[in-house]
Enzyme design. Structure first.
Site, PDB file in Angstrom:
ATOM      1  N   SER A 157       0.853  -1.182   0.000  1.00 41.12           N
ATOM      2  CA  SER A 157       0.000   0.000   0.000  1.00 41.12           C
ATOM      3  C   SER A 157       0.886   1.227   0.000  1.00 41.12           C
ATOM      4  O   SER A 157       2.064   1.154   0.358  1.00 41.12           O
ATOM      5  CB  SER A 157      -0.913   0.013   1.226  1.00 41.12           C
ATOM      6  OG  SER A 157      -0.142   0.322   2.362  1.00 41.12           O
ATOM      7  N   LYS A 158       0.274   2.324  -0.417  1.00 47.68           N
ATOM      8  CA  LYS A 158       1.029   3.570  -0.501  1.00 47.68           C
ATOM      9  C   LYS A 158       1.562   3.928   0.883  1.00 47.68           C
ATOM     10  O   LYS A 158       2.714   4.312   1.048  1.00 47.68           O
ATOM     11  CB  LYS A 158       0.092   4.666  -1.022  1.00 47.68           C
ATOM     12  CG  LYS A 158       0.809   5.901  -1.464  1.00 47.68           C
ATOM     13  CD  LYS A 158      -0.117   6.836  -2.183  1.00 47.68           C
ATOM     14  CE  LYS A 158      -0.908   7.634  -1.181  1.00 47.68           C
ATOM     15  NZ  LYS A 158      -1.754   8.658  -1.772  1.00 47.68           N
TER      16      LYS A 158
END
Ligand code: GLU
Length: 285
Positions: free
Chosen positions: A256-257
Protein backbone atom coordinates in the site's frame (compact mmCIF):
# COMPACT_ATOMS: atom_id res chain seq x y z
CA UNK A 1 -25.09 -17.59 -20.64
CA UNK A 2 -23.32 -14.33 -19.71
CA UNK A 3 -20.25 -16.37 -18.70
CA UNK A 4 -19.47 -17.11 -22.33
CA UNK A 5 -19.89 -13.54 -23.56
CA UNK A 6 -16.69 -11.50 -23.99
CA UNK A 7 -16.23 -9.74 -20.64
CA UNK A 8 -16.15 -5.99 -20.11
CA UNK A 9 -13.71 -5.28 -17.27
CA UNK A 10 -12.31 -2.09 -15.81
CA UNK A 11 -9.52 -0.63 -13.72
CA UNK A 12 -10.67 2.25 -11.51
CA UNK A 13 -7.82 3.93 -9.66
CA UNK A 14 -8.15 7.07 -7.52
CA UNK A 15 -5.55 9.70 -8.44
CA UNK A 16 -4.30 10.29 -4.90
CA UNK A 17 -0.71 9.30 -5.71
CA UNK A 18 1.47 7.42 -8.17
CA UNK A 19 0.58 3.84 -9.12
CA UNK A 20 2.45 1.18 -7.14
CA UNK A 21 2.90 -2.53 -7.72
CA UNK A 22 -0.45 -3.34 -6.09
CA UNK A 23 -2.22 -1.12 -8.62
CA UNK A 24 -0.22 -2.69 -11.45
CA UNK A 25 -1.43 -6.10 -10.29
CA UNK A 26 -5.10 -4.97 -10.22
CA UNK A 27 -4.78 -3.31 -13.63
CA UNK A 28 -3.13 -6.38 -15.15
CA UNK A 29 -5.82 -8.72 -13.75
CA UNK A 30 -8.56 -6.66 -15.43
CA UNK A 31 -6.62 -6.09 -18.66
CA UNK A 32 -5.56 -9.75 -19.09
CA UNK A 33 -9.06 -11.00 -18.32
CA UNK A 34 -10.52 -8.74 -21.00
CA UNK A 35 -7.86 -9.45 -23.59
CA UNK A 36 -7.89 -13.24 -23.06
CA UNK A 37 -11.67 -13.28 -23.30
CA UNK A 38 -11.65 -11.01 -26.40
CA UNK A 39 -13.63 -8.52 -24.36
CA UNK A 40 -13.15 -4.86 -23.49
CA UNK A 41 -10.96 -3.23 -20.86
CA UNK A 42 -12.09 0.18 -19.58
CA UNK A 43 -10.22 2.76 -17.57
CA UNK A 44 -11.98 4.98 -15.05
CA UNK A 45 -10.46 7.67 -12.88
CA UNK A 46 -12.25 7.87 -9.52
CA UNK A 47 -11.51 11.50 -8.68
CA UNK A 48 -14.69 12.83 -7.06
CA UNK A 49 -12.85 13.75 -3.86
CA UNK A 50 -11.12 16.98 -4.87
CA UNK A 51 -9.53 17.25 -1.43
CA UNK A 52 -7.44 14.10 -2.05
CA UNK A 53 -7.21 13.71 -5.85
CA UNK A 54 -4.95 15.71 -8.15
CA UNK A 55 -5.03 16.07 -11.97
CA UNK A 56 -1.26 15.54 -12.17
CA UNK A 57 -1.73 12.07 -10.68
CA UNK A 58 -4.39 11.33 -13.32
CA UNK A 59 -1.89 12.22 -16.04
CA UNK A 60 0.75 10.08 -14.33
CA UNK A 61 -1.63 7.09 -14.11
CA UNK A 62 -2.31 7.17 -17.86
CA UNK A 63 1.41 7.53 -18.60
CA UNK A 64 2.41 4.71 -16.23
CA UNK A 65 -0.21 2.31 -17.60
CA UNK A 66 0.97 2.96 -21.15
CA UNK A 67 4.57 2.42 -20.02
CA UNK A 68 3.52 -0.88 -18.45
CA UNK A 69 2.16 -1.93 -21.85
CA UNK A 70 -1.56 -1.63 -21.15
CA UNK A 71 -4.10 -0.23 -23.58
CA UNK A 72 -7.75 0.47 -22.91
CA UNK A 73 -10.89 0.62 -25.00
CA UNK A 74 -12.80 3.83 -25.55
CA UNK A 75 -12.36 7.11 -23.72
CA UNK A 76 -11.21 7.25 -20.10
CA UNK A 77 -14.13 8.02 -17.79
CA UNK A 78 -13.22 10.83 -15.42
CA UNK A 79 -15.77 10.71 -12.60
CA UNK A 80 -15.51 14.37 -11.62
CA UNK A 81 -16.90 15.29 -15.06
CA UNK A 82 -20.09 13.33 -14.41
CA UNK A 83 -21.45 14.84 -11.21
CA UNK A 84 -24.82 15.48 -12.92
CA UNK A 85 -25.23 11.71 -13.44
CA UNK A 86 -24.69 11.05 -9.74
CA UNK A 87 -27.09 13.87 -8.84
CA UNK A 88 -29.78 12.23 -10.99
CA UNK A 89 -29.27 8.90 -9.26
CA UNK A 90 -29.53 10.55 -5.85
CA UNK A 91 -32.69 12.33 -6.91
CA UNK A 92 -34.28 9.07 -8.01
CA UNK A 93 -33.52 7.48 -4.62
CA UNK A 94 -34.64 10.58 -2.77
CA UNK A 95 -37.97 10.77 -4.60
CA UNK A 96 -38.70 7.25 -3.39
CA UNK A 97 -37.97 8.22 0.22
CA UNK A 98 -34.81 6.11 0.35
CA UNK A 99 -32.46 8.94 1.35
CA UNK A 100 -32.47 11.33 4.27
CA UNK A 101 -30.42 14.46 4.92
CA UNK A 102 -27.84 14.23 7.69
CA UNK A 103 -26.58 17.44 9.26
CA UNK A 104 -24.34 15.75 11.83
CA UNK A 105 -20.69 16.60 12.27
CA UNK A 106 -18.19 13.81 12.87
CA UNK A 107 -17.88 14.82 16.51
CA UNK A 108 -21.66 14.76 17.06
CA UNK A 109 -21.75 11.23 15.68
CA UNK A 110 -18.75 10.18 17.80
CA UNK A 111 -20.36 11.64 20.95
CA UNK A 112 -23.63 9.82 20.31
CA UNK A 113 -21.81 6.54 19.69
CA UNK A 114 -19.69 6.97 22.85
CA UNK A 115 -22.86 7.53 24.88
CA UNK A 116 -24.70 4.50 23.55
CA UNK A 117 -24.52 1.03 25.05
CA UNK A 118 -23.73 -0.71 21.78
CA UNK A 119 -21.73 0.62 18.83
CA UNK A 120 -21.99 -1.78 15.90
CA UNK A 121 -19.27 -1.50 13.28
CA UNK A 122 -19.58 -2.01 9.53
CA UNK A 123 -16.96 -2.28 6.78
CA UNK A 124 -16.65 1.54 6.62
CA UNK A 125 -16.50 2.08 10.41
CA UNK A 126 -19.08 2.56 13.19
CA UNK A 127 -22.67 2.54 11.99
CA UNK A 128 -24.57 5.81 11.98
CA UNK A 129 -26.58 6.06 15.20
CA UNK A 130 -29.67 7.53 13.52
CA UNK A 131 -29.57 11.06 14.98
CA UNK A 132 -31.04 12.84 11.92
CA UNK A 133 -33.56 10.07 11.28
CA UNK A 134 -35.20 11.08 14.56
CA UNK A 135 -35.52 14.78 13.68
CA UNK A 136 -39.11 16.01 13.29
CA UNK A 137 -39.92 16.71 9.59
CA UNK A 138 -40.55 20.42 10.25
CA UNK A 139 -37.08 20.77 11.74
CA UNK A 140 -35.52 19.00 8.77
CA UNK A 141 -37.39 21.29 6.38
CA UNK A 142 -36.25 24.39 8.27
CA UNK A 143 -32.63 23.31 8.33
CA UNK A 144 -32.72 22.47 4.61
CA UNK A 145 -34.37 25.83 3.85
CA UNK A 146 -31.62 27.64 5.75
CA UNK A 147 -29.04 26.03 3.48
CA UNK A 148 -27.32 24.08 6.26
CA UNK A 149 -24.70 21.73 4.79
CA UNK A 150 -25.76 18.10 4.88
CA UNK A 151 -24.86 14.66 3.67
CA UNK A 152 -27.39 12.26 2.16
CA UNK A 153 -27.66 8.84 3.77
CA UNK A 154 -29.42 5.73 2.54
CA UNK A 155 -32.32 4.78 4.78
CA UNK A 156 -31.17 1.18 5.05
CA UNK A 157 -34.32 -0.30 6.54
CA UNK A 158 -36.50 1.27 3.83
CA UNK A 159 -34.03 0.16 1.15
CA UNK A 160 -34.10 -3.42 2.44
CA UNK A 161 -37.89 -3.33 2.46
CA UNK A 162 -37.81 -2.68 -1.32
CA UNK A 163 -36.13 -6.02 -1.98
CA UNK A 164 -38.42 -8.68 -3.35
CA UNK A 165 -36.07 -11.63 -2.98
CA UNK A 166 -32.68 -12.66 -1.68
CA UNK A 167 -29.74 -10.47 -2.64
CA UNK A 168 -26.68 -12.36 -3.90
CA UNK A 169 -23.74 -11.98 -6.24
CA UNK A 170 -21.81 -14.33 -8.46
CA UNK A 171 -18.15 -14.57 -7.45
CA UNK A 172 -15.80 -16.26 -9.92
CA UNK A 173 -14.66 -19.67 -8.62
CA UNK A 174 -16.92 -19.41 -5.54
CA UNK A 175 -20.39 -19.27 -7.01
CA UNK A 176 -23.33 -17.36 -5.52
CA UNK A 177 -22.70 -15.51 -2.29
CA UNK A 178 -25.45 -14.06 -0.08
CA UNK A 179 -25.24 -10.30 0.57
CA UNK A 180 -25.69 -8.53 3.87
CA UNK A 181 -25.94 -4.81 3.00
CA UNK A 182 -27.42 -4.05 6.45
CA UNK A 183 -23.87 -4.26 7.82
CA UNK A 184 -23.31 -0.75 6.35
CA UNK A 185 -26.22 0.85 8.22
CA UNK A 186 -27.45 4.19 6.91
CA UNK A 187 -24.45 4.64 4.64
CA UNK A 188 -23.51 8.05 3.21
CA UNK A 189 -24.26 8.30 -0.53
CA UNK A 190 -23.48 12.02 -0.86
CA UNK A 191 -21.00 13.72 1.43
CA UNK A 192 -21.22 17.27 2.73
CA UNK A 193 -18.07 18.35 0.91
CA UNK A 194 -18.41 16.02 -2.13
CA UNK A 195 -22.00 15.57 -3.40
CA UNK A 196 -21.52 11.83 -4.15
CA UNK A 197 -19.73 8.84 -2.63
CA UNK A 198 -17.51 6.01 -3.80
CA UNK A 199 -20.31 3.43 -3.43
CA UNK A 200 -22.75 5.48 -5.47
CA UNK A 201 -20.36 6.40 -8.29
CA UNK A 202 -18.81 2.97 -8.68
CA UNK A 203 -22.16 1.22 -9.11
CA UNK A 204 -23.50 3.97 -11.36
CA UNK A 205 -20.46 3.84 -13.62
CA UNK A 206 -20.23 0.06 -13.85
CA UNK A 207 -23.84 0.08 -15.06
CA UNK A 208 -23.39 3.08 -17.37
CA UNK A 209 -20.29 1.56 -18.98
CA UNK A 210 -21.74 -1.94 -19.33
CA UNK A 211 -19.10 -3.56 -17.10
CA UNK A 212 -19.96 -7.27 -16.91
CA UNK A 213 -17.07 -8.50 -14.77
CA UNK A 214 -15.80 -6.44 -11.85
CA UNK A 215 -12.26 -7.51 -10.99
CA UNK A 216 -10.80 -5.80 -7.93
CA UNK A 217 -8.90 -6.46 -4.71
CA UNK A 218 -10.51 -8.64 -2.07
CA UNK A 219 -10.42 -5.69 0.37
CA UNK A 220 -13.53 -4.50 -1.52
CA UNK A 221 -15.40 -7.79 -1.13
CA UNK A 222 -17.70 -6.48 1.68
CA UNK A 223 -18.56 -3.38 -0.42
CA UNK A 224 -20.08 -5.68 -3.03
CA UNK A 225 -23.01 -6.38 -0.66
CA UNK A 226 -23.91 -2.70 -0.74
CA UNK A 227 -23.23 -2.33 -4.45
CA UNK A 228 -25.67 -5.14 -5.19
CA UNK A 229 -28.31 -3.36 -3.11
CA UNK A 230 -27.83 -0.11 -5.07
CA UNK A 231 -27.97 -2.03 -8.35
CA UNK A 232 -31.26 -3.61 -7.32
CA UNK A 233 -32.73 -0.28 -6.15
CA UNK A 234 -31.75 1.40 -9.42
CA UNK A 235 -32.71 -1.56 -11.59
CA UNK A 236 -29.18 -1.72 -12.98
CA UNK A 237 -27.80 -4.94 -14.46
CA UNK A 238 -25.86 -7.32 -12.23
CA UNK A 239 -22.20 -7.79 -13.15
CA UNK A 240 -20.16 -10.83 -12.08
CA UNK A 241 -17.32 -10.31 -9.61
CA UNK A 242 -13.80 -11.67 -9.30
CA UNK A 243 -12.05 -10.34 -6.19
CA UNK A 244 -8.35 -11.10 -6.22
CA UNK A 245 -5.92 -11.38 -3.31
CA UNK A 246 -3.89 -8.22 -2.75
CA UNK A 247 -0.26 -8.34 -3.74
CA UNK A 248 2.03 -8.73 -0.72
CA UNK A 249 5.72 -8.01 -0.18
CA UNK A 250 8.33 -10.66 0.71
CA UNK A 251 7.33 -10.37 4.39
CA UNK A 252 3.69 -11.04 3.50
CA UNK A 253 2.53 -7.46 4.15
CA UNK A 254 0.03 -6.16 1.63
CA UNK A 255 1.38 -3.45 -0.63
CA UNK A 256 0.00 0.00 0.00
CA UNK A 257 1.03 3.57 -0.50
CA UNK A 258 1.04 4.11 3.25
CA UNK A 259 3.56 1.32 3.78
CA UNK A 260 5.87 2.69 1.10
CA UNK A 261 5.15 0.20 -1.71
CA UNK A 262 7.47 1.04 -4.63
CA UNK A 263 5.77 3.08 -7.33
CA UNK A 264 6.13 2.14 -10.99
CA UNK A 265 8.15 5.35 -11.34
CA UNK A 266 10.57 4.28 -8.59
CA UNK A 267 11.05 0.92 -10.30
CA UNK A 268 11.55 2.45 -13.72
CA UNK A 269 14.06 4.97 -12.28
CA UNK A 270 15.98 2.02 -10.82
CA UNK A 271 16.21 0.57 -14.31
CA UNK A 272 13.37 -1.99 -14.26
CA UNK A 273 11.80 -2.67 -17.66
CA UNK A 274 8.02 -2.85 -18.15
CA UNK A 275 8.30 -6.66 -18.52
CA UNK A 276 10.19 -6.88 -15.21
CA UNK A 277 7.56 -4.75 -13.48
CA UNK A 278 4.77 -6.88 -14.96
CA UNK A 279 6.55 -9.93 -13.53
CA UNK A 280 6.91 -8.26 -10.11
CA UNK A 281 3.18 -7.50 -10.27
CA UNK A 282 2.47 -11.20 -10.72
CA UNK A 283 2.26 -11.34 -14.52
CA UNK A 284 5.46 -12.71 -16.05
CA UNK A 285 5.24 -12.70 -19.85
N1 GLU B 1 -11.17 3.47 -6.77
C1 GLU B 1 -11.04 2.30 -5.96
C2 GLU B 1 -9.63 2.19 -5.44
O1 GLU B 1 -8.73 2.85 -5.96
C3 GLU B 1 -11.37 1.02 -6.70
C4 GLU B 1 -12.81 0.84 -6.91
C5 GLU B 1 -13.25 -0.49 -7.49
O2 GLU B 1 -12.46 -1.18 -8.17
O3 GLU B 1 -14.41 -0.81 -7.33
O4 GLU B 1 -9.42 1.45 -4.50
Amino acid sequence: MTATRPPVTRFAPSPTGFLHLGHAHAALVAWRTARQGRGRFLLRIEDIDSTRCRPEFTEAILEDLRWLGLDWDGPVRIQSRHMADYRRTLLSLRERGLLFPCFCTRSEIAREIAASASAPHGPDGPLYPGICLRLPPAKVAARLASGEPHALRLNMSRALACLDGPLTFEEATRGRIACNPAQFGDVVLARKEVPASYHLCVTHDDAEDGVTLVTRGEDLLPATDLHRLLQRLMNWPEPRYAHHPLLADAAGRRLSKRDGAPTLRDLSARGASPAEVRALAGFPD
